[in-house]
Design an enzyme around this catalytic site. Structure first.
Site, PDB file in Angstrom:
ATOM      1  N   GLY A 112       0.819  -1.217   0.000  1.00 25.61           N
ATOM      2  CA  GLY A 112       0.000   0.000   0.000  1.00 25.61           C
ATOM      3  C   GLY A 112       0.849   1.260   0.000  1.00 25.61           C
ATOM      4  N   ASP A 170       0.626   0.043  13.065  1.00 29.96           N
ATOM      5  CA  ASP A 170       0.892  -1.300  12.541  1.00 29.96           C
ATOM      6  C   ASP A 170       1.156  -2.319  13.648  1.00 29.96           C
ATOM      7  OD1 ASP A 170       0.608  -0.378   9.945  1.00 29.96           O
ATOM      8  OD2 ASP A 170       2.745   0.044   9.694  1.00 29.96           O
ATOM      9  N   LYS A 190      -6.312  -2.042   6.393  1.00 22.56           N
ATOM     10  CA  LYS A 190      -4.887  -2.353   6.198  1.00 22.56           C
ATOM     11  C   LYS A 190      -4.774  -3.556   5.251  1.00 22.56           C
ATOM     12  CE  LYS A 190      -3.248   0.923   8.769  1.00 22.56           C
ATOM     13  NZ  LYS A 190      -2.521   2.017   8.125  1.00 22.56           N
ATOM     14  N   ARG A 196       1.458  -9.104   8.990  1.00 20.61           N
ATOM     15  CA  ARG A 196       1.472  -8.824  10.440  1.00 20.61           C
ATOM     16  C   ARG A 196       0.536  -9.758  11.220  1.00 20.61           C
ATOM     17  NH1 ARG A 196       5.119  -4.820  10.294  1.00 20.61           N
ATOM     18  NH2 ARG A 196       4.799  -3.206   8.731  1.00 20.61           N
TER      19      ARG A 196
HETATM   20  C1  S3P Z   1       2.998   3.939   6.285  1.00 22.30           C
HETATM   21  C2  S3P Z   1       1.912   4.538   6.859  1.00 22.30           C
HETATM   22  C3  S3P Z   1       0.844   3.805   7.552  1.00 22.30           C
HETATM   23  C4  S3P Z   1       1.266   2.389   7.899  1.00 22.30           C
HETATM   24  C5  S3P Z   1       1.954   1.709   6.756  1.00 22.30           C
HETATM   25  C6  S3P Z   1       3.199   2.475   6.362  1.00 22.30           C
HETATM   26  C7  S3P Z   1       4.006   4.768   5.584  1.00 22.30           C
HETATM   27  O1  S3P Z   1      -0.283   3.737   6.705  1.00 22.30           O
HETATM   28  O2  S3P Z   1       0.144   1.624   8.286  1.00 22.30           O
HETATM   29  O3  S3P Z   1       2.307   0.384   7.083  1.00 22.30           O
HETATM   30  O4  S3P Z   1       5.104   4.263   5.278  1.00 22.30           O
HETATM   31  O5  S3P Z   1       3.712   5.930   5.316  1.00 22.30           O
HETATM   32  P1  S3P Z   1      -1.383   4.922   6.666  1.00 22.30           P
HETATM   33  O6  S3P Z   1      -0.760   6.105   6.073  1.00 22.30           O
HETATM   34  O7  S3P Z   1      -2.473   4.358   5.788  1.00 22.30           O
HETATM   35  O8  S3P Z   1      -1.819   5.089   8.079  1.00 22.30           O
END
Ligand code: S3P
Length: 431
Positions: A88, A313, A340, A392
């Site tokens: 993501g 996380d 997530k 996770r």
């Molecule tokens: C991340 C931000 C978080 C986190 C992801 C990594 C990043 O997500 O959950 O594993 O590297 O910017 P969100 O921005 O959706 O909260």
């Protein structure tokens, strides 16, 4: 299977968030960026391939990685779709890059990523002038047509998300004028720190409890050698494992201690966890420390929802700690966990229940009644917990297995390779 005691020293791999950003900013600067300690895992390899498709060269040199970037504004049109797999962060950050360059980019992902909401990035990047064609529900596959020139915006984040903030800031790099992102709730600031290290004109100001991040676009980034700190989110599994397994005493070296990432350590200490920070220092512009963790009896608490962004996380593994604590642990304000890599509230509720924990799932959290230190039963004959393509969930339930009578059977451990290919090996070394 139940572990007797965990002992020894380990070093966790490089931070995933910082690794994505190092490759992307290296690709956007002109000249050589040498990266030490890059996380070598599937999620980061998705970013690496995309940065190459954007025209940068990325090569391994010994244990380092070396990026020769194209520079802002000179990013190439990728020849095919960018495959983001499970990542993501890669998808959302790279959409930011694509949104302010004159090109059309197609993003695809695996089944998990293709269910995750992209509207949160489509919205601000559209305001900057990009246009999007996405699958129903604003999901992947998705095609973005970049705006050139893009328009600077002032954007208040409707969800606390470092990915959305970073997507806007990366788009702003090739946008004339000043782009402002307002964060009502602070999230991890790796992008801002690294942009500053690359010489970008970025400022951060606090105003009435909000964080205002301003970036002046269309300046050149100057490459520099980068060292990636160890991933606090990977260390989390070993911290909880050592707290729970009787007689344990471990040291985890070189763990990133950015205050926007250390909520788990704070909460575990509130529960009675003995976690000491040794040898505090800075690595690559990020605070790091070695963590010394000893087995500790834990007590359930009500977790303040305000701390959630700094441990977003880490809730899956916190739920394991709560399942073994004395008394009740209540969590709330965690609706974000439902979008997530899996719906982490329902996935963890189902997995923990199958392993014998007592809990209740609410709309935005879990309420867990701990065993008071007694082992969980573990999964029964023929039963397996479903990890739902989520690394996770798999690693958290592996930790649960260490403190269960019959062990915890996991349906699919392959997702662990997205962030932590050596997880099982390191855990075995401590046993
Ligand atoms: C991340 C931000 C978080 C986190 C992801 C990594 C990043 O997500 O959950 O594993 O590297 O910017 P969100 O921005 O959706 O909260």
């Amino acid at each position: 299977m139940p572990a007797r005691r965990l002992a020894g020293r380990i070093t966790v791999p490089g931070d995933k968030s910082v690794s994505h950003r190092a490759l992307i900013l290296g690709g956007l600067s002109v000249g050589e960026t040498r990266i030490t300690g890059l996380l070598e895992a599937e999620d980061v390899f998705a970013t690496l391939a995309a940065v190459q498709a954007f025209g940068a060269t990325v090569e391994r040199d010994g244990t380092d990685w070396v990026v020769h970037g194209t520079g802002i504004g000179s990013v190439l049109q990728p020849e095919g779709a960018l495959h983001m797999s499970n990542a993501g962060t890669a998808a959302r950050l790279l959409m930011g890059v694509a949104a302010s360059h004159a090109m059309t980019t197609c993003f695809t992902g695996d089944a998990s990523l293709s269910r995750r909401p992209m509207k949160r990035v489509i919205e601000p990047l559209s305001l900057m002038g990009a246009s999007f064609a996405a699958a129903p529900g604003d999901t992947l596959p998705l095609i973005v047509t970049g705006a050139s020139p893009a328009v600077p915006i002032e954007y208040r984040l409707p969800v606390a998300s470092a990915q959305v903030k970073s997507a806007v800031l990366l788009a702003a790099l090739n946008t004339p004028g000043i782009t402002t992102v307002i964060e009502p709730v602070a999230t991890r600031d790796h992008t801002e720190r690294m942009l500053r290290a690359f010489g970008a004109d970025v400022t951060v100001e606090e105003d009435a409890g909000e964080r205002m991040v301003r970036l002046r676009g269309q300046a050149q980034l100057k490459p520099l050698p980068l060292e990636i700190p160890g991933d606090a989110s990977s260390a989390a599994f070993f911290i909880v494992a050592a707290l729970l397994v009787e007689g344990s005493e471990i040291t985890i070296e070189n763990v990133g201690m950015n205050p926007a990432r250390t909520g788990l350590v704070t909460v575990l200490r509130q529960m009675g966890g003995r976690i000491r920070e040794l040898n505090r220092r800075e690595v690559g512009g990020e605070p790091v420390a070695d963590l010394h963790v000893c087995h500790s009896p834990l007590t359930g608490i009500e977790v303040d929802p305000a701390i959630a962004p700094s441990m977003i996380d880490e809730f899956p593994v916190l739920f394991i700690a709560a399942a073994l604590a004395t008394g009740r642990t209540t969590t709330s304000g965690l609706a974000e966990l439902r979008v997530k890599e899996s719906d982490r509230l329902s996935a963890m509720a189902a997995a923990l229940a199958l392993a014998g924990a007592r809990l209740k799932e609410t709309a935005d959290g879990l309420v867990i009644d701990g065993t008071g230190g007694d082992l969980l039963a573990g999964t029964g004959q023929g039963q397996e917990v479903a990890t739902c393509l989520d690394h996770r969930i798999a690693m958290s339930m592996a930790v649960a297995g260490l403190v269960s009578r019959h062990g915890v059977a996991i349906d699919d451990v392959r997702p662990i390779a997205t962030s932590f290919p050596r997880f099982a090996e390191l855990l075995e070394g401590l046993r």
